[in-house]
Design an enzyme around this catalytic site. Structure first.
Site: not given
Ligand code: GRF
Length: 190
Positions: A101, A12, A103
């Protein structure tokens, strides 16, 4: 004011950045954190930051329970930040053009089912690519296939490990995701 829900499955850090961004940007507010993993770090962050959180499982997601909760909270925009499940079609339709989203690679490379977190970074390193990056995109009914809103590249450096590449990419995410979400908020708020 645009009401934002974040759906997340992991630590998060992006969710925390978004929450703090909208604490000083009155055009939007993160009103709900939804999570499908008991014990995920994002639940603790929601608690620490005083944002209502909502824990659900895959069955609840499929049965429209999450959709009902998003409606109950009056959410205008859904931000996926490390959310690992495929969003059901009726929820995608409900939020067409209003679900985004992020990625951790330059889509369409390294996208699709099973391509998340370290799996992505390992694949990039194994392929010997010299650049990776982030893609922020609208969500449609397939994994990682909606319209791109922003891509930002970064170098893959000699000696990179999945962890060092992930950390470079996280920095890019933290810088750009709040900005892109703010642009969407701006459009929706008009
Ligand atoms: C991020 O790298 C995002 O691109 C991917 O999941 C990860 C989430 O990281 N979809 P966090 O939980 O926000 O630290």
């Amino acid at each position: 004011m645009v009401r934002i829900a974040i759906l997340a499955s992991g630590t998060g850090t992006n969710a925390a950045r978004l929450i703090s961004h909208f604490r000083s940007d009155a055009r939007g507010e993160v009103v709900l954190i939804g999570c499908d993993r008991p014990g995920a770090g994002v639940m603790q962050r929601a608690w620490d930051l005083g944002v209502p959180s909502y824990l659900f499982n895959g069955t609840m997601l499929q049965r429209g329970v999450v959709q009902a909760e998003l409606r109950r909270f009056g959410c205008d925009l859904v931000v996926l930040a490390g959310f690992l499940r495929l969003v059901p079609s009726d929820l995608v339709r409900d939020y067409a053009g209003r679900m985004v989203n992020i990625h951790p690679a330059l889509l369409p490379k390294y996208g699709g089912k099973g391509m998340y977190g370290d799996h992505v970074h390992r694949a990039v390193l194994a392929a010997g690519d010299t650049k990776s990056g982030i893609t922020i995109h609208l969500v449609d009914e397939e994994y990682d296939e909606g319209r791109h809103l922003l891509q930002v590249p970064c170098p893959v450096l000699p000696g990179d490990t999945p962890a060092t590449l992930a950390s470079r990419i996280h920095e890019l995410e933290h810088e750009h995701y709040p900005q892109v979400v703010a642009q969407l908020v701006d459009q929706l708020g008009r």
